[in-house]
Design a protein around this motif. Sequence first.
Motif, PDB file in Angstrom:
ATOM      1  N   GLY A  76       0.807  -1.206   0.000  1.00 41.23           N
ATOM      2  CA  GLY A  76       0.000   0.000   0.000  1.00 41.23           C
ATOM      3  C   GLY A  76       0.841   1.258   0.000  1.00 41.23           C
ATOM      4  O   GLY A  76       1.695   1.465  -0.863  1.00 41.23           O
ATOM      5  N   MET A  77       0.642   2.100   0.998  1.00 39.38           N
ATOM      6  CA  MET A  77       1.358   3.370   1.082  1.00 39.38           C
ATOM      7  C   MET A  77       2.562   3.316   2.014  1.00 39.38           C
ATOM      8  O   MET A  77       3.248   4.320   2.207  1.00 39.38           O
ATOM      9  CB  MET A  77       0.393   4.462   1.559  1.00 39.38           C
ATOM     10  CG  MET A  77      -0.623   4.882   0.508  1.00 39.38           C
ATOM     11  SD  MET A  77       0.135   5.803  -0.845  1.00 39.38           S
ATOM     12  CE  MET A  77       0.503   7.361  -0.014  1.00 39.38           C
ATOM     13  N   SER A  78       2.844   2.165   2.628  1.00 39.11           N
ATOM     14  CA  SER A  78       4.024   2.048   3.490  1.00 39.11           C
ATOM     15  C   SER A  78       5.268   1.793   2.644  1.00 39.11           C
ATOM     16  O   SER A  78       5.265   0.928   1.769  1.00 39.11           O
ATOM     17  CB  SER A  78       3.866   0.906   4.500  1.00 39.11           C
ATOM     18  OG  SER A  78       3.015   1.268   5.553  1.00 39.11           O
ATOM     19  N   ASP A  79       6.314   2.555   2.925  1.00 39.40           N
ATOM     20  CA  ASP A  79       7.564   2.352   2.195  1.00 39.40           C
ATOM     21  C   ASP A  79       8.188   1.016   2.568  1.00 39.40           C
ATOM     22  O   ASP A  79       8.084   0.564   3.719  1.00 39.40           O
ATOM     23  CB  ASP A  79       8.558   3.462   2.546  1.00 39.40           C
ATOM     24  CG  ASP A  79       8.112   4.827   2.069  1.00 39.40           C
ATOM     25  OD1 ASP A  79       7.457   4.881   1.006  1.00 39.40           O
ATOM     26  OD2 ASP A  79       8.405   5.834   2.748  1.00 39.40           O
ATOM     27  N   PRO A  80       8.879   0.370   1.622  1.00 40.83           N
ATOM     28  CA  PRO A  80       9.669  -0.810   1.985  1.00 40.83           C
ATOM     29  C   PRO A  80      10.856  -0.386   2.836  1.00 40.83           C
ATOM     30  O   PRO A  80      11.240   0.789   2.866  1.00 40.83           O
ATOM     31  CB  PRO A  80      10.118  -1.363   0.626  1.00 40.83           C
ATOM     32  CG  PRO A  80      10.030  -0.221  -0.319  1.00 40.83           C
ATOM     33  CD  PRO A  80       8.936   0.682   0.185  1.00 40.83           C
ATOM     34  N   ILE A  81      11.451  -1.343   3.543  1.00 42.37           N
ATOM     35  CA  ILE A  81      12.644  -1.058   4.346  1.00 42.37           C
ATOM     36  C   ILE A  81      13.847  -1.034   3.411  1.00 42.37           C
ATOM     37  O   ILE A  81      14.120  -2.023   2.728  1.00 42.37           O
ATOM     38  CB  ILE A  81      12.852  -2.120   5.441  1.00 42.37           C
ATOM     39  CG1 ILE A  81      11.573  -2.282   6.287  1.00 42.37           C
ATOM     40  CG2 ILE A  81      14.038  -1.754   6.315  1.00 42.37           C
ATOM     41  CD1 ILE A  81      11.176  -1.057   7.060  1.00 42.37           C
ATOM     42  N   PRO A  82      14.574   0.080   3.340  1.00 42.97           N
ATOM     43  CA  PRO A  82      15.694   0.169   2.396  1.00 42.97           C
ATOM     44  C   PRO A  82      16.744  -0.908   2.636  1.00 42.97           C
ATOM     45  O   PRO A  82      17.096  -1.230   3.776  1.00 42.97           O
ATOM     46  CB  PRO A  82      16.268   1.563   2.668  1.00 42.97           C
ATOM     47  CG  PRO A  82      15.161   2.333   3.304  1.00 42.97           C
ATOM     48  CD  PRO A  82      14.383   1.331   4.098  1.00 42.97           C
ATOM     49  N   GLY A  83      17.228  -1.492   1.543  1.00 44.18           N
ATOM     50  CA  GLY A  83      18.349  -2.425   1.606  1.00 44.18           C
ATOM     51  C   GLY A  83      17.997  -3.862   1.915  1.00 44.18           C
ATOM     52  O   GLY A  83      18.887  -4.724   1.909  1.00 44.18           O
ATOM     53  N   LEU A  84      16.712  -4.162   2.171  1.00 43.09           N
ATOM     54  CA  LEU A  84      16.327  -5.534   2.507  1.00 43.09           C
ATOM     55  C   LEU A  84      15.816  -6.236   1.257  1.00 43.09           C
ATOM     56  O   LEU A  84      14.850  -5.800   0.640  1.00 43.09           O
ATOM     57  CB  LEU A  84      15.259  -5.548   3.601  1.00 43.09           C
ATOM     58  CG  LEU A  84      15.675  -4.948   4.947  1.00 43.09           C
ATOM     59  CD1 LEU A  84      14.565  -5.120   5.974  1.00 43.09           C
ATOM     60  CD2 LEU A  84      16.966  -5.578   5.461  1.00 43.09           C
ATOM     61  N   ARG A  85      16.470  -7.339   0.881  1.00 41.77           N
ATOM     62  CA  ARG A  85      16.141  -8.047  -0.346  1.00 41.77           C
ATOM     63  C   ARG A  85      15.308  -9.292  -0.042  1.00 41.77           C
ATOM     64  O   ARG A  85      15.461  -9.917   1.025  1.00 41.77           O
ATOM     65  CB  ARG A  85      17.417  -8.453  -1.081  1.00 41.77           C
ATOM     66  CG  ARG A  85      18.250  -7.262  -1.531  1.00 41.77           C
ATOM     67  CD  ARG A  85      19.634  -7.715  -2.011  1.00 41.77           C
ATOM     68  NE  ARG A  85      19.527  -8.669  -3.107  1.00 41.77           N
ATOM     69  CZ  ARG A  85      19.407  -8.316  -4.378  1.00 41.77           C
ATOM     70  NH1 ARG A  85      19.371  -7.029  -4.701  1.00 41.77           N
ATOM     71  NH2 ARG A  85      19.335  -9.234  -5.323  1.00 41.77           N
ATOM     72  N   PRO A  86      14.425  -9.690  -0.972  1.00 41.85           N
ATOM     73  CA  PRO A  86      13.617 -10.899  -0.761  1.00 41.85           C
ATOM     74  C   PRO A  86      14.494 -12.122  -0.512  1.00 41.85           C
ATOM     75  O   PRO A  86      15.507 -12.342  -1.192  1.00 41.85           O
ATOM     76  CB  PRO A  86      12.852 -11.040  -2.089  1.00 41.85           C
ATOM     77  CG  PRO A  86      12.820  -9.662  -2.662  1.00 41.85           C
ATOM     78  CD  PRO A  86      14.108  -9.025  -2.252  1.00 41.85           C
ATOM     79  N   GLY A  87      14.098 -12.909   0.476  1.00 41.31           N
ATOM     80  CA  GLY A  87      14.826 -14.127   0.793  1.00 41.31           C
ATOM     81  C   GLY A  87      16.024 -13.929   1.688  1.00 41.31           C
ATOM     82  O   GLY A  87      16.631 -14.905   2.141  1.00 41.31           O
ATOM     83  N   GLU A  88      16.385 -12.646   1.968  1.00 38.48           N
ATOM     84  CA  GLU A  88      17.564 -12.373   2.777  1.00 38.48           C
ATOM     85  C   GLU A  88      17.208 -11.736   4.119  1.00 38.48           C
ATOM     86  O   GLU A  88      18.088 -11.273   4.837  1.00 38.48           O
ATOM     87  CB  GLU A  88      18.525 -11.463   2.001  1.00 38.48           C
ATOM     88  CG  GLU A  88      19.040 -12.099   0.706  1.00 38.48           C
ATOM     89  CD  GLU A  88      19.957 -11.169  -0.085  1.00 38.48           C
ATOM     90  OE1 GLU A  88      20.232 -10.052   0.419  1.00 38.48           O
ATOM     91  OE2 GLU A  88      20.387 -11.558  -1.179  1.00 38.48           O
ATOM     92  N   HIS A  89      15.923 -11.679   4.436  1.00 40.48           N
ATOM     93  CA  HIS A  89      15.502 -11.158   5.731  1.00 40.48           C
ATOM     94  C   HIS A  89      14.136 -11.745   6.041  1.00 40.48           C
ATOM     95  O   HIS A  89      13.497 -12.379   5.191  1.00 40.48           O
ATOM     96  CB  HIS A  89      15.431  -9.631   5.702  1.00 40.48           C
ATOM     97  CG  HIS A  89      14.262  -9.085   4.938  1.00 40.48           C
ATOM     98  ND1 HIS A  89      14.152  -9.161   3.556  1.00 40.48           N
ATOM     99  CD2 HIS A  89      13.116  -8.451   5.352  1.00 40.48           C
ATOM    100  CE1 HIS A  89      13.036  -8.606   3.158  1.00 40.48           C
ATOM    101  NE2 HIS A  89      12.374  -8.170   4.223  1.00 40.48           N
ATOM    102  N   ASP A  90      13.676 -11.542   7.276  1.00 39.35           N
ATOM    103  CA  ASP A  90      12.353 -12.000   7.689  1.00 39.35           C
ATOM    104  C   ASP A  90      11.388 -10.826   7.598  1.00 39.35           C
ATOM    105  O   ASP A  90      11.414  -9.922   8.443  1.00 39.35           O
ATOM    106  CB  ASP A  90      12.399 -12.533   9.124  1.00 39.35           C
ATOM    107  CG  ASP A  90      11.063 -13.149   9.558  1.00 39.35           C
ATOM    108  OD1 ASP A  90      10.027 -12.852   8.921  1.00 39.35           O
ATOM    109  OD2 ASP A  90      11.048 -13.909  10.540  1.00 39.35           O
TER     110      ASP A  90
END
Length: 606
Positions: free
Chosen positions: A380-394
């Motif tokens: 939605g309107m929430s920004d993603p967390i910068p620098g976190l890639r799929p599969g490399e964080h929870d």
Amino acid sequence: MVEGGFPSFLQAVLDDADAVLATTQAAPGALGDLIETDAAEARFLPLLDAQSVAAALLDAHGAVQVASRVFSEEGGERYIDAGLADRALRSLKPVVAPVAVETDTGTDSAIFVYASAAAAFPRWHLPPELMTAASAGKVVVLTTLAARAGPIERACAAFGLTPAQTRVVSAVVRAGSIKAAAARLELSHVTARETLTEVYRRTGVRRLPELVGLLSGLAFGLLPSRADHSGLLVDVWGLTQKQASISLLLAGGASREEAARTLGLSVSVVRKDLEQIFAALRVTSATELARTVSTMSMLGALLGATRGQLGFSDPRAEPLRLLPRGDGTRIAWSDYGPAGGRPVLIVHSSMTSRLAPSGLVAALQAEGFRVLSIDRPGFGMSDPIPGLRPGEHDPFETAAEDFITLLDALRLPTIDIVARGGAQAVLAMARRAPERLGKVVLVNPDPPTSADGRRHGPLGAFKEAYFRRPELIATFARLLAGSLTRERLDRIMKQSMRGSPPDEAAAADPRFAEDYWRSVRMFATGRIEGYVNEQVAIARGGELAPMQGLSHWSILIGAHDTMHDPRHVERYWRDVLPDSHFELTPDAGRFLAMTHPERIARVLAG
């Protein structure tokens, strides 16, 4: 692409999901090239506030034949240029021109776009007054007529600005500088600056141009505003590509020094180019530049709508609020009230956003709850967390952090939860801060893909493809989001719900369909980062560790769920939540949260 504009993979899923499912299971690599080719052609659909769009239909001489309400209210007819209308009528391309307009507080600037009706109507989704009178004119004129007070005030309200702060911000947006705004409001320059310092803190911006660009974009309803419309700066105002890049960076809040470093230029070169940029765009400051770029982006979104429709939103119907994180990115949330109720947070599914089902909101309010909702990171309107890639964080841990940030900002020691999806995020919250959770109701919680073998309809085909080829989830998501329209969503839902009587009835209900489209619509804008992060985690994720002692949790499962076998769902979650209460709802299916809202509210209140 195939006839009708459907990407061929999506068309195949809609035509025969079972055949695609069989192919995916037998040869999971066979669809990779096709999907990547289709996804490359996907185009996302921005949302706009219809109140910010003014349009009129002109005859061959530039006289107004039909006008939208906003165009009439703003006196748009005064600024029509018959010569530009004639040029547009004879040209294959739109004619774009900046115009000085009169407002209650002085002179302002707006941008007018002229196009032949023959070119505009097949491509632009115009206000209904014009769409019903397409044959009445020869030329369409489209304009913002500057930022209107109502949309700007709602943008300020999203950050919880006070009336005094909103007055100062509105004046700055219109005047283009703090000094001019202070003079209009008869305030001292020091008072205006001090007011804006607190506004910077509340909005998470660093500089005035960034603030003006942010609020102007929200006022226009550009949700989310990420497209590169630098081509308009080049085509309309004659800037070089370098100057267009400088303009976009400064409008986004960068300093001259930061813009120079980003582009590999010297500061002196940037300053020299800025003189030409200001002259070309008829602005005198980076703040005015930011507003002009926001206006240009809004019109660029309209001009680039090639799928025969544009998403218009009504921000008045959704109580959007924005909360800055510590890193300057933002969390979107909504407060449906009432203020004195017991707080409950609605957690959305991985395909939807914080826009909660209207029936569920009403049922919870009737039981005395204050209803809140939140977009998880990258939704939605929430920004993603910068620098976190799929599969490399929870991603569920990061969602729990946002939950806690919101509770702290609202000074809520605890909160109840209704999760119509996103159960893993609620469990992450329970592990991280169990003392902050009250009663919890999980509605049709999804098990890991490996724990359930049911595959049914188009959504089942996607589920199997995700499981077989998790590395292609981002590509799948781009394909689906870039092809999503209201009509296609209806087809996907109806086919996926076949065999579930309660869900079939819900999918055929226009009110339900509108509610669901509202919650999914942000996905079609290209905001897919959160969906990709969570789907990768679910596809690759292992078993969850059991959590003891959660006897105040209830799990409601629809007996007719077509996405998962209810027996497998209950078996899996009983292992994870051995002390919780489980209830199989015999007359419900996948859409239990929307078809049985009173039941959910009673369980939570019970």
